[in-house]
Design a protein around this motif. Structure first.
Motif, PDB file in Angstrom:
ATOM      1  N   GLU A  35      -9.628   0.739   5.996  1.00  0.00           N
ATOM      2  CA  GLU A  35     -10.021  -0.524   6.610  1.00  0.00           C
ATOM      3  C   GLU A  35      -8.974  -1.101   7.556  1.00  0.00           C
ATOM      4  O   GLU A  35      -9.313  -1.809   8.502  1.00  0.00           O
ATOM      5  CB  GLU A  35     -10.403  -1.557   5.545  1.00  0.00           C
ATOM      6  N   ASN A  36      -7.706  -0.809   7.344  1.00  0.00           N
ATOM      7  CA  ASN A  36      -6.658  -1.273   8.262  1.00  0.00           C
ATOM      8  C   ASN A  36      -6.279  -0.216   9.297  1.00  0.00           C
ATOM      9  O   ASN A  36      -5.267  -0.346   9.977  1.00  0.00           O
ATOM     10  CB  ASN A  36      -5.410  -1.691   7.475  1.00  0.00           C
ATOM     11  N   GLU A  37      -7.098   0.832   9.373  1.00  0.00           N
ATOM     12  CA  GLU A  37      -6.939   1.926  10.332  1.00  0.00           C
ATOM     13  C   GLU A  37      -5.643   2.708  10.156  1.00  0.00           C
ATOM     14  O   GLU A  37      -5.100   3.263  11.102  1.00  0.00           O
ATOM     15  CB  GLU A  37      -7.120   1.431  11.771  1.00  0.00           C
ATOM     16  N   ASN A  38      -5.140   2.764   8.921  1.00  0.00           N
ATOM     17  CA  ASN A  38      -3.990   3.621   8.616  1.00  0.00           C
ATOM     18  C   ASN A  38      -4.462   5.060   8.494  1.00  0.00           C
ATOM     19  O   ASN A  38      -5.621   5.326   8.196  1.00  0.00           O
ATOM     20  CB  ASN A  38      -3.326   3.180   7.301  1.00  0.00           C
ATOM     21  N   ASP A  39      -3.569   5.996   8.698  1.00  0.00           N
ATOM     22  CA  ASP A  39      -3.894   7.417   8.591  1.00  0.00           C
ATOM     23  C   ASP A  39      -4.058   7.776   7.116  1.00  0.00           C
ATOM     24  O   ASP A  39      -3.100   7.762   6.348  1.00  0.00           O
ATOM     25  CB  ASP A  39      -2.794   8.259   9.232  1.00  0.00           C
ATOM     26  N   LEU A  40      -5.266   8.104   6.707  1.00  0.00           N
ATOM     27  CA  LEU A  40      -5.569   8.381   5.310  1.00  0.00           C
ATOM     28  C   LEU A  40      -4.946   9.668   4.778  1.00  0.00           C
ATOM     29  O   LEU A  40      -4.940   9.896   3.571  1.00  0.00           O
ATOM     30  CB  LEU A  40      -7.085   8.454   5.112  1.00  0.00           C
ATOM     31  N   LEU A  41      -4.453  10.510   5.648  1.00  0.00           N
ATOM     32  CA  LEU A  41      -3.875  11.768   5.187  1.00  0.00           C
ATOM     33  C   LEU A  41      -2.389  11.660   4.843  1.00  0.00           C
ATOM     34  O   LEU A  41      -1.773  12.627   4.425  1.00  0.00           O
ATOM     35  CB  LEU A  41      -4.119  12.879   6.217  1.00  0.00           C
ATOM     36  N   LYS A  42      -1.846  10.461   4.991  1.00  0.00           N
ATOM     37  CA  LYS A  42      -0.449  10.240   4.608  1.00  0.00           C
ATOM     38  C   LYS A  42      -0.312  10.300   3.091  1.00  0.00           C
ATOM     39  O   LYS A  42      -1.257  10.060   2.341  1.00  0.00           O
ATOM     40  CB  LYS A  42       0.031   8.879   5.106  1.00  0.00           C
ATOM     41  N   GLU A  43       0.899  10.574   2.653  1.00  0.00           N
ATOM     42  CA  GLU A  43       1.193  10.716   1.231  1.00  0.00           C
ATOM     43  C   GLU A  43       0.849   9.448   0.441  1.00  0.00           C
ATOM     44  O   GLU A  43       0.476   9.517  -0.727  1.00  0.00           O
ATOM     45  CB  GLU A  43       2.666  11.077   1.039  1.00  0.00           C
ATOM     46  N   ASP A  44       0.926   8.284   1.075  1.00  0.00           N
ATOM     47  CA  ASP A  44       0.605   7.017   0.401  1.00  0.00           C
ATOM     48  C   ASP A  44      -0.815   7.028  -0.169  1.00  0.00           C
ATOM     49  O   ASP A  44      -1.083   6.394  -1.182  1.00  0.00           O
ATOM     50  CB  ASP A  44       0.709   5.840   1.375  1.00  0.00           C
ATOM     51  N   PHE A  45      -1.736   7.726   0.489  1.00  0.00           N
ATOM     52  CA  PHE A  45      -3.143   7.727   0.083  1.00  0.00           C
ATOM     53  C   PHE A  45      -3.523   8.958  -0.738  1.00  0.00           C
ATOM     54  O   PHE A  45      -4.402   8.872  -1.593  1.00  0.00           O
ATOM     55  CB  PHE A  45      -4.050   7.639   1.314  1.00  0.00           C
ATOM     56  N   THR A  46      -2.905  10.103  -0.453  1.00  0.00           N
ATOM     57  CA  THR A  46      -3.329  11.353  -1.093  1.00  0.00           C
ATOM     58  C   THR A  46      -2.397  11.837  -2.191  1.00  0.00           C
ATOM     59  O   THR A  46      -2.802  12.661  -3.013  1.00  0.00           O
ATOM     60  CB  THR A  46      -3.454  12.484  -0.051  1.00  0.00           C
ATOM     61  N   GLY A  47      -1.154  11.384  -2.179  1.00  0.00           N
ATOM     62  CA  GLY A  47      -0.177  11.891  -3.123  1.00  0.00           C
ATOM     63  C   GLY A  47       0.359  13.263  -2.735  1.00  0.00           C
ATOM     64  O   GLY A  47       1.106  13.881  -3.488  1.00  0.00           O
TER      65      GLY A  47
END
Length: 132
Positions: A35-47
């Motif tokens: 929703e904030n247009e951050n890159d979802l493939l970063k470690e913050d989202f996927t681990g």
């Protein structure tokens, strides 16, 4: 639509023949966007590190998708195409390919999220066929 667009409206016999040959094939576009247009493939989202996340989306995510039809047939995803945005677009897009879905079937797309660990997501699709 694709058959009509690529063959022209004057080639209806060819279009009909191609439709009959491929009428049980389905392609779904699936878009991941934060929703904030951050890159979802970063470690913050996927681990996972970024390279592993991209690899997962490119090769392994196919096993996370399947379709359940009106007749309770479970059809696995037969192929994917990951459209990598290279951090230009604020989303990641997948094309999902399925075979063996009858034109009159209403389908539910199931996504067993193993990348973001959000569980099972179900999408009931209303119109089974795009009529020309």
């Amino acid at each position: 639509y694709y058959l009509l667009k690529s063959n022209g409206k004057d080639a209806l016999i060819i279009i009909d023949s191609l439709y009959e040959k491929n009428k049980t094939e389905r392609i779904f576009e699936f878009v991941f966007q934060e929703e904030n247009e951050n890159d979802l493939l970063k470690e913050d989202f996927t681990g996972m590190d970024y390279k592993s996340s991209v690899s997962y989306m490119s090769f392994k995510v196919q096993k996370d998708f399947y379709v359940v039809t009106t007749f309770n047939d479970t059809i696995p995803c037969s192929g994917i195409l990951f459209e990598q945005s290279h951090k230009i677009a604020p989303y990641n897009k997948l094309m999902l390919f399925f075979s063996g879905i009858h034109p009159e079937d209403k389908v539910q797309l199931i996504y067993q999220d193993n990348l973001f660990q959000k569980g099972i997501l179900k999408f009931r699709l209303k119109d089974p066929v795009l009529h020309l």
